[in-house]
Design an enzyme around this catalytic site. Structure first.
Site, PDB file in Angstrom:
ATOM      1  N   LYS A   1      53.528   6.201  37.032  1.00  0.00           N
ATOM      2  CA  LYS A   1      54.180   7.289  37.767  1.00  0.00           C
ATOM      3  C   LYS A   1      55.027   8.190  36.878  1.00  0.00           C
ATOM      4  O   LYS A   1      55.430   7.810  35.779  1.00  0.00           O
ATOM      5  CB  LYS A   1      54.996   6.727  38.939  1.00  0.00           C
ATOM      6  CG  LYS A   1      54.077   6.333  40.099  1.00  0.00           C
ATOM      7  CD  LYS A   1      54.809   5.946  41.344  1.00  0.00           C
ATOM      8  CE  LYS A   1      53.775   5.600  42.440  1.00  0.00           C
ATOM      9  NZ  LYS A   1      54.407   5.055  43.640  1.00  0.00           N
TER      10      LYS A   1
ATOM     11  N   ARG B   1      52.031  -3.121  42.655  1.00  0.00           N
ATOM     12  CA  ARG B   1      50.811  -2.312  42.767  1.00  0.00           C
ATOM     13  C   ARG B   1      50.543  -1.676  41.404  1.00  0.00           C
ATOM     14  O   ARG B   1      51.408  -0.979  40.876  1.00  0.00           O
ATOM     15  CB  ARG B   1      51.029  -1.254  43.843  1.00  0.00           C
ATOM     16  CG  ARG B   1      49.805  -0.447  44.237  1.00  0.00           C
ATOM     17  CD  ARG B   1      50.149   0.464  45.420  1.00  0.00           C
ATOM     18  NE  ARG B   1      49.052   1.349  45.759  1.00  0.00           N
ATOM     19  CZ  ARG B   1      48.844   2.513  45.165  1.00  0.00           C
ATOM     20  NH1 ARG B   1      49.643   2.938  44.227  1.00  0.00           N
ATOM     21  NH2 ARG B   1      47.815   3.268  45.534  1.00  0.00           N
TER      22      ARG B   1
HETATM   23  C1  YH5 Z   1      53.479   2.972  46.293  1.00  0.00           C
HETATM   24  O1  YH5 Z   1      54.386   3.125  45.471  1.00  0.00           O
HETATM   25  N1  YH5 Z   1      51.895   4.842  45.578  1.00  0.00           N
HETATM   26  S1  YH5 Z   1      49.791   6.550  45.586  1.00  0.00           S
HETATM   27  C2  YH5 Z   1      51.447   9.521  40.776  1.00  0.00           C
HETATM   28  C3  YH5 Z   1      51.157   9.028  39.500  1.00  0.00           C
HETATM   29  C4  YH5 Z   1      50.628   7.764  39.346  1.00  0.00           C
HETATM   30  C5  YH5 Z   1      50.398   6.974  40.460  1.00  0.00           C
HETATM   31  C6  YH5 Z   1      50.467   9.875  37.469  1.00  0.00           C
HETATM   32  N2  YH5 Z   1      50.404   4.486  47.166  1.00  0.00           N
HETATM   33  C7  YH5 Z   1      52.322   3.793  46.342  1.00  0.00           C
HETATM   34  O2  YH5 Z   1      50.065   5.490  42.801  1.00  0.00           O
HETATM   35  N3  YH5 Z   1      51.491   2.580  48.233  1.00  0.00           N
HETATM   36  C8  YH5 Z   1      50.751   5.237  46.120  1.00  0.00           C
HETATM   37  O3  YH5 Z   1      51.423   9.813  38.449  1.00  0.00           O
HETATM   38  C9  YH5 Z   1      51.372   3.569  47.318  1.00  0.00           C
HETATM   39  N4  YH5 Z   1      53.558   2.003  47.253  1.00  0.00           N
HETATM   40  C10 YH5 Z   1      52.592   1.809  48.185  1.00  0.00           C
HETATM   41  N5  YH5 Z   1      52.759   0.827  49.079  1.00  0.00           N
HETATM   42  C11 YH5 Z   1      50.703   7.247  44.233  1.00  0.00           C
HETATM   43  C12 YH5 Z   1      50.441   6.635  42.920  1.00  0.00           C
HETATM   44  C13 YH5 Z   1      50.683   7.473  41.714  1.00  0.00           C
HETATM   45  C14 YH5 Z   1      51.206   8.742  41.860  1.00  0.00           C
END
Ligand code: YH5
Length: 279
Positions: free
Chosen positions: A223, A258
């Protein structure tokens, strides 16, 4: 606290922190570059996650990254249902459905999903009732605003207090709709309507959320908060930061992490759990 969750017949052992592997079926997913959007490729990716030690595979067909546009229902169903079916048929892994749409929850659980992961904490019309009918564990996540605008101007007086108050109110709504206490997981929602300072405060004070008495799920993998802390490092350079943040979360009591990079995360959580178990 419950140490074992019944996920539609598959048991999730939470006596040790577990890894939920991220499986995007969105062609626009910028973190995975849209590599896994054919069902076969997605199932193959999930196979590797399972072999690497993922207890759960989280299947998502709706991009929730900042600025993302909503996906039409039929498109989301077309993306995720074949993957859920294929995974459930082939692997003993728990399949989680990452969606906010009640229709997708219902169809995914029919197709074998054993968990619902909803970044809107079942706030969409009809979602609570459908989740109750589905009778599987549900992860309730906090988000301020909506994905399209949530990172524009996140604001809190007391981020930890407001996130816990929100989660408490969603817990009560779920219990009122007949979802059992043992079926709930909580998630502070890193990056969902939060600045770096908010995210750091939430991670530092994760115990304020675990004291509510529910398993806590943390998603920090790749993230922006990590990119910012690492001098604007692009997504592909965030592996070590992701592992470190996952380890800190597990140390502070997270039950599920996750993650995109399942193998390294599983290793890290094993070390953290071994040290913690001495206590
Ligand atoms: C979460 O925290 N996050 S989708 C931006 C990024 C990298 C990854 C590159 N679904 C969560 O994973 N479900 C998502 O920058 C989730 N908790 C739960 N329960 C976003 C994501 C991401 C976004």
């Amino acid at each position: 606290m419950t140490k074992r969750l019944d996920c539609a017949g598959k048991l999730l052992d939470l006596s040790l922190p577990q890894v939920m592997g991220i499986l995007n079926t969105t062609p626009d997913s910028f973190s995975d570059g849209g590599v896994f959007f054919s069902p076969d490729a997605a199932i193959n990716q999930a196979r590797h996650m399972f072999q690497a030690g993922a207890a759960i595979v989280d299947v998502g067909g709706e991009s929730t990254r900042p600025g993302a546009q909503p996906v039409p229902l039929q498109e989301e169903l077309d993306r995720v249902i074949p993957v859920v079916e294929g995974l459930h048929a082939e692997l003993p892994v728990i399949v989680s459905i990452d969606t906010s749409k009640p229709e997708v929850m219902r169809e995914a659980v029919k197709a074998g999903a054993g968990m619902i992961n909803d970044v809107t904490a079942l706030r969409q019309d009809g979602a609570i009732a459908v989740a109750a009918e589905c009778n599987v564990p549900v992860c309730l996540m906090h988000m301020q605003g909506q994905p399209r605008i949530m990172q524009k101007q996140p604001r809190y007086h007391d981020v930890v207090g407001e996130v816990t108050a929100f989660l408490r109110s969603r817990i009560n709504a779920c219990l009122g709709a007949g979802i059992r206490r043992e079926q709930l997981l909580l998630d502070p929602g890193f990056g969902f309507g939060k600045t770096l300072a908010h995210n750091l405060q939430l991670l530092n004070r994760l115990p304020d959320i675990t004291v509510l008495g529910f398993p806590v799920l943390v998603g920090v993998s790749r993230k922006s908060m990590l990119g910012t802390l690492l001098d604007e490092r692009p997504v592909q350079g965030r592996l070590y930061g992701s592992i470190t943040a996952a380890t800190v979360a597990a140390w502070l009591g997270a039950s599920v992490v996750r993650a995109h990079d399942v193998g390294p995360t599983v290793d890290a959580l094993k070390i953290a759990a071994a040290v913690k178990q001495i206590e």
